[in-house]
Design an enzyme around this catalytic site. Structure first.
Site, mmCIF file in Angstrom:
data_model
loop_
_atom_site.group_PDB
_atom_site.id
_atom_site.type_symbol
_atom_site.label_atom_id
_atom_site.label_comp_id
_atom_site.label_asym_id
_atom_site.label_seq_id
_atom_site.Cartn_x
_atom_site.Cartn_y
_atom_site.Cartn_z
ATOM 1 N N LYS A 1 -1.695 -6.307 -1.291
ATOM 2 C CA LYS A 1 -2.300 -7.366 -2.148
ATOM 3 C C LYS A 1 -2.751 -7.088 -3.597
ATOM 4 O O LYS A 1 -2.898 -7.848 -4.474
ATOM 5 C CB LYS A 1 -3.827 -7.965 -1.261
ATOM 6 C CG LYS A 1 -3.266 -8.345 0.207
ATOM 7 C CD LYS A 1 -4.838 -8.717 0.662
ATOM 8 C CE LYS A 1 -4.258 -9.427 2.230
ATOM 9 N NZ LYS A 1 -3.829 -8.827 3.227
ATOM 10 N N SER B 1 -2.436 -3.743 3.697
ATOM 11 C CA SER B 1 -2.860 -4.885 2.589
ATOM 12 C C SER B 1 -3.199 -4.351 1.205
ATOM 13 O O SER B 1 -3.620 -4.891 0.293
ATOM 14 C CB SER B 1 -4.228 -5.339 2.763
ATOM 15 O OG SER B 1 -4.178 -6.018 4.362
ATOM 16 N N SER C 1 -9.659 -9.325 1.935
ATOM 17 C CA SER C 1 -8.298 -8.781 2.348
ATOM 18 C C SER C 1 -7.861 -10.253 3.155
ATOM 19 O O SER C 1 -7.368 -9.833 4.471
ATOM 20 C CB SER C 1 -8.321 -7.781 3.105
ATOM 21 O OG SER C 1 -7.131 -7.067 3.346
ATOM 22 N N LYS D 1 -9.044 -1.249 -3.296
ATOM 23 C CA LYS D 1 -8.621 -2.071 -1.906
ATOM 24 C C LYS D 1 -8.366 -1.439 -0.728
ATOM 25 O O LYS D 1 -8.009 -0.105 -0.670
ATOM 26 C CB LYS D 1 -7.069 -2.644 -2.461
ATOM 27 C CG LYS D 1 -6.493 -3.673 -1.519
ATOM 28 C CD LYS D 1 -7.276 -5.052 -1.468
ATOM 29 C CE LYS D 1 -7.108 -5.864 -0.193
ATOM 30 N NZ LYS D 1 -7.397 -5.505 0.928
#
Length: 301
Positions: A62, A59, A114, A221
């Site tokens: 993202k 992720s 997320s 993140k």
């Protein structure tokens, strides 16, 4: 003859059991390749290990999704949740097809929680479908000079066509953090969003455990998949020092991250600099450096 056959069978069985019980070489016990990490202090590489190896980014993908959306869409545009978004798997907040949200709220769900369903909804909104959105992601990667990065979906699902390395992800994070709204979102510990009509609301808690717990942490993140292992891009600031950390394919990112950040801040402190001003930065981890299995950030989830 029967007794001999029985004896031989027992002997073979015992040998097989002893082989299973015998200690296996380290390489055989562990199917995880070595963790990749990169530490930068004020934009300069401080330490690194396997930072140029291409790996699944999970992720962390993202970050690019959010960057492309923010560059193409107004934050107050209305997004209608698509069928594909409502059917997304993995990490999600449970969006329903046809629900309406502001772009800014789905960005928060994408970066803080997320949420794959929020991420996919943004991709479908920005370009009409995920395929065309991924084309834009890869075009943006080329424009940023991310030579070891390629995207195959908006959310970070494992795929042979999805890869990056620590150097590219650091550059991506640095670019994304220049956007005020991106930086504001990833620094939040939690927030609440709601549908445009106010009928449903969602509490979002940041999956980055460093936020609010590690001194100076302001982003950015997390990511986890079977192929990627535990991934993290973290950013922390103290006084005039800004430390960016990228971890890929870890088995203990919440142990590794504080140790690596601590080492960077200790090495860049004014007192340390005065004592070792002539010592050059060393890319590889030194023998006297804290192991990337240091102080664990408490799991409060």
């Amino acid at each position: 003859m029967k007794n001999f056959s029985h004896f031989r069978a027992c002997l073979c069985t015992a040998a097989a059991i002893s082989c299973l019980a015998a200690p296996q070489p380290a390489a055989a016990r562990s199917y995880h390749p070595a963790t990749s990490y990169l530490v930068k202090i004020n934009g300069e590489v401080f330490r690194q290990q396997n930072a140029g190896i291409r790996r699944a980014p999970a992720s962390l993908t993202k970050m690019m999704t959010a960057l492309v959306v923010m560059e193409r869409c107004d934050l107050d545009e209305v997004v209608v949740v698509s069928r594909g978004a409502a059917r997304e798997t993995g990490s999600r907040i449970g969006l329903h097809r046809g629900e309406k949200f502001r772009v800014r709220d789905l960005l928060a769900a994408t970066l803080i929680a997320s949420a794959n369903d929020a991420c996919r909804a943004l991709a479908d909104h920005a370009c009409g479908n995920q395929h065309d959105f991924v084309v834009q992601m890869n075009a943006r990667a080329r424009a940023l000079g991310l030579e070891n990065t390629h995207f195959a979906n908006a959310c970070g699902h494992d795929s042979s066509g999805l890869y990056s390395n620590a150097h590219d992800l650091a550059r991506l994070a640095e670019r994304a953090m220049r956007l005020p709204q991106f930086a504001k979102i990833v620094a939040r510990r939690d927030m609440r969003i709601s549908t445009l009509d106010g009928r449903r609301s969602f509490y979002l808690r940041n999956k980055n455990r460093l936020i609010g717990r590690y001194p100076g942490a302001i982003g950015v993140k997390t990511g986890t998949t079977p192929n990627a292992g535990q991934c993290l891009v973290a950013l922390a600031e103290r006084e005039d020092r800004r430390v960016l950390l990228v971890i890929m394919h870890s088995r203990n990112r919440w142990g590794a991250a504080p140790a690596l950040l601590d080492a960077a801040f200790a090495a860049s402190s004014p007192r340390h600099a005065a004592r070792s001003v002539s010592e050059p930065a060393t890319p590889a981890r030194r023998e006297d450096e804290a192991s990337p299995e240091g102080t664990v950030v408490p799991d409060q989830e």
